[in-house]
Motif scaffolding. Structure first.
Motif, PDB file in Angstrom:
ATOM      1  N   ALA A 135     -64.831 -48.161 -42.389  1.00  0.00           N
ATOM      2  CA  ALA A 135     -63.558 -48.542 -41.988  1.00  0.00           C
ATOM      3  C   ALA A 135     -63.507 -49.905 -42.886  1.00  0.00           C
ATOM      4  O   ALA A 135     -61.640 -50.398 -42.785  1.00  0.00           O
ATOM      5  CB  ALA A 135     -62.979 -49.250 -40.355  1.00  0.00           C
ATOM      6  N   THR A 156     -65.813 -47.180 -36.653  1.00  0.00           N
ATOM      7  CA  THR A 156     -64.972 -48.146 -36.672  1.00  0.00           C
ATOM      8  C   THR A 156     -64.979 -49.803 -36.882  1.00  0.00           C
ATOM      9  O   THR A 156     -66.340 -50.127 -37.072  1.00  0.00           O
ATOM     10  CB  THR A 156     -64.651 -48.587 -34.552  1.00  0.00           C
ATOM     11  N   ASN A 157     -64.139 -50.282 -36.970  1.00  0.00           N
ATOM     12  CA  ASN A 157     -63.777 -51.730 -37.494  1.00  0.00           C
ATOM     13  C   ASN A 157     -65.044 -52.546 -37.959  1.00  0.00           C
ATOM     14  O   ASN A 157     -65.317 -52.941 -35.892  1.00  0.00           O
ATOM     15  CB  ASN A 157     -62.628 -52.477 -37.285  1.00  0.00           C
ATOM     16  N   TYR A 171     -64.151 -54.934 -29.311  1.00  0.00           N
ATOM     17  CA  TYR A 171     -63.339 -53.872 -28.486  1.00  0.00           C
ATOM     18  C   TYR A 171     -62.999 -54.257 -27.248  1.00  0.00           C
ATOM     19  O   TYR A 171     -61.774 -54.416 -27.222  1.00  0.00           O
ATOM     20  CB  TYR A 171     -63.893 -52.525 -29.198  1.00  0.00           C
ATOM     21  N   PHE A 200     -58.145 -52.450 -31.000  1.00  0.00           N
ATOM     22  CA  PHE A 200     -58.624 -51.538 -31.359  1.00  0.00           C
ATOM     23  C   PHE A 200     -57.633 -50.360 -30.685  1.00  0.00           C
ATOM     24  O   PHE A 200     -57.875 -49.605 -31.635  1.00  0.00           O
ATOM     25  CB  PHE A 200     -60.035 -51.712 -29.476  1.00  0.00           C
ATOM     26  N   GLU A 255     -56.452 -48.956 -33.964  1.00  0.00           N
ATOM     27  CA  GLU A 255     -57.190 -48.307 -34.687  1.00  0.00           C
ATOM     28  C   GLU A 255     -57.160 -46.547 -34.553  1.00  0.00           C
ATOM     29  O   GLU A 255     -57.701 -45.673 -35.089  1.00  0.00           O
ATOM     30  CB  GLU A 255     -59.257 -48.930 -34.697  1.00  0.00           C
ATOM     31  N   LEU A 256     -57.307 -46.584 -32.272  1.00  0.00           N
ATOM     32  CA  LEU A 256     -57.849 -45.316 -32.298  1.00  0.00           C
ATOM     33  C   LEU A 256     -56.948 -44.337 -32.510  1.00  0.00           C
ATOM     34  O   LEU A 256     -56.666 -43.066 -32.099  1.00  0.00           O
ATOM     35  CB  LEU A 256     -57.816 -45.236 -30.588  1.00  0.00           C
ATOM     36  N   ILE A 267     -56.762 -43.296 -35.646  1.00  0.00           N
ATOM     37  CA  ILE A 267     -58.040 -41.747 -35.022  1.00  0.00           C
ATOM     38  C   ILE A 267     -57.306 -40.401 -34.826  1.00  0.00           C
ATOM     39  O   ILE A 267     -57.983 -39.476 -35.191  1.00  0.00           O
ATOM     40  CB  ILE A 267     -58.690 -42.652 -34.426  1.00  0.00           C
ATOM     41  N   VAL A 313     -66.817 -40.588 -35.034  1.00  0.00           N
ATOM     42  CA  VAL A 313     -65.834 -41.881 -34.183  1.00  0.00           C
ATOM     43  C   VAL A 313     -68.009 -42.684 -34.236  1.00  0.00           C
ATOM     44  O   VAL A 313     -68.551 -41.767 -33.605  1.00  0.00           O
ATOM     45  CB  VAL A 313     -65.189 -42.595 -33.064  1.00  0.00           C
TER      46      VAL A 313
END
Length: 389
Positions: A127, A174-175, A208, A215, A218-219, A222, A234
């Motif tokens: 990411a 994830t980042n 997170y 967070f 980002e979710l 996704i 993920v």
């Protein structure tokens, strides 16, 4: 901005904000770093020569100087040196293996070219480079009521990979930006403390569960991509404790991302606690693990992976590291959880890849330049173990 197309980038080290310049460069030379440093990883993906840990490149080389870089031998020559074309080994990709071969990716510009290769999916979609391209700290964007803009841009980046590889799986990590990298983004210094050791600081799952609003952005990205591409999975990085994993999974489920037949949740195995408590981590409920051999090796051996002075000691074939790798794979197998590895080790040490197959690993994820070679190594290991019978 000083680096033009075809220039050689010379720097002390590189970080994600260097990526635009790295894409224009014909080669990269750095003062610091080992073979798992940012410059080494990105250059392999871009397919350009790179020499790290020279100690003195920025002192000895000057702007405008004509040099040639031999990444294979780790040498810099004055003037232009004729090069011999590298042999094409893509035919090796057509070899059939039971163990899947995935690829590590981050650059959206490369996705179409790599997706056309005979590879089983993306085992590590980073990411960090997409976030660096957005260029602004997500908390800063939230403060300006521009959180949706962050979601839009991130979803666009992730979606390019999911679309190109569909129906093959794309495992999105994830980042895992560290505080020093976040501070480089616009607005970052307002939200990030300066840490003495960001590699061991506020990152991964710890972030997170503490900064849930970011967070959730980002979710949301996704979820948006998964509306069209169910092949997006993920993976959670740098999970220090069993509780961190459980709380991260709870947040994901509350946002509508729950494990199912078409949505798999993986965990990076890169902290020694993951090895010691492997059964407890898996019991929380995950579908797969991927061994981040870069961080795992540095934490087991107590070596800064970017240290050029300790580069020779940083070795994934060390007995202590091998014990950890074997335990991670065998425990996962015993509990019905898939196992993979996405660090640089399989791209460097063929003999290690053979051991991974012997222990029962289900996939190996490598840089694009190693897809064919890795497929061949795995095929030979499987033949030796009679796994294709």
């Amino acid at each position: 901005d000083k680096v033009l197309d075809g220039d050689i980038l010379v720097a002390e080290m590189t970080t994600p904000d260097f990526v635009p310049a790295m894409k224009r460069a014909a080669a990269i030379v750095t003062d610091r770093g080992g073979r798992t440093a940012h410059a080494a990883i990105v250059s392999r993906e871009l397919g350009i020569p790179c020499i790290v840990g020279t100690g003195q490149a920025t002192k000895m080389l000057t702007n405008g100087q004509i040099i040639s870089v031999d990444g294979a031998r780790g040498k810099v020559y004055e003037g232009r040196v004729a090069v011999r074309e590298r042999a094409d080994d893509t035919y090796k990709e057509n070899i059939k293996t039971k163990t899947r071969v995935y690829v590590n990716l981050a650059q959206p510009e490369l996705v179409e070219r790599v997706a056309a290769r005979n590879v089983d999916g993306v085992g590590l979609l980073r990411a960090e480079f997409m976030v660096a391209q957005i260029g602004e700290h997500p908390s800063y964007m939230i403060s300006q009521n521009r959180g949706n803009e962050f979601v839009d841009k991130l979803a666009e980046g992730i979606g390019a990979f999911a679309k190109a590889f569909s129906p093959r799986p794309v495992v999105y990590r994830t980042n895992d930006f560290k505080t020093n990298e976040y501070r480089e983004l616009t607005g970052g210094q307002e939200y990030e403390e300066a840490e003495e050791n960001p590699m061991l600081g506020y990152r991964g799952a710890s972030r997170y569960i503490a900064d849930i609003d970011v967070f959730k952005l980002e979710l949301e990205a996704i979820k948006r991509v998964r509306q069209d591409y169910k092949n997006l999975w993920v993976m959670i990085p740098f999970v220090r404790t069993v509780d961190e994993l459980a709380r991260t999974e709870e947040i994901m489920e509350s946002e509508g991302l729950k494990r199912s037949d078409d949505f798999k949740l993986w965990m990076m195995v890169e902290v020694p606690s993951n090895i010691f408590l492997m059964e407890k981590f898996l019991a929380v409920g995950i579908d797969g693990i991927s061994i981040g051999s870069n961080d795992l090796t540095q934490l087991i051996l107590g070596i800064d992976r970017d240290s050029e002075k300790l580069a020779e000691t940083f070795d994934e074939r060390n007995e202590a590291v091998l014990i950890a790798l074997e335990r991670a794979i065998k425990v996962s197998k015993s509990m019905g959880v898939t196992s993979s590895i996405c660090g640089q080790a399989p791209s460097v040490y063929p003999e290690l890849t053979e051991k991974l197959v012997e222990w029962g690993i289900t996939s190996v994820s490598v840089s694009p330049d190693m897809i064919g070679t890795t497929r061949e190594i795995i095929a030979k290991a499987e033949e030796k173990l009679k796994l294709n019978d």
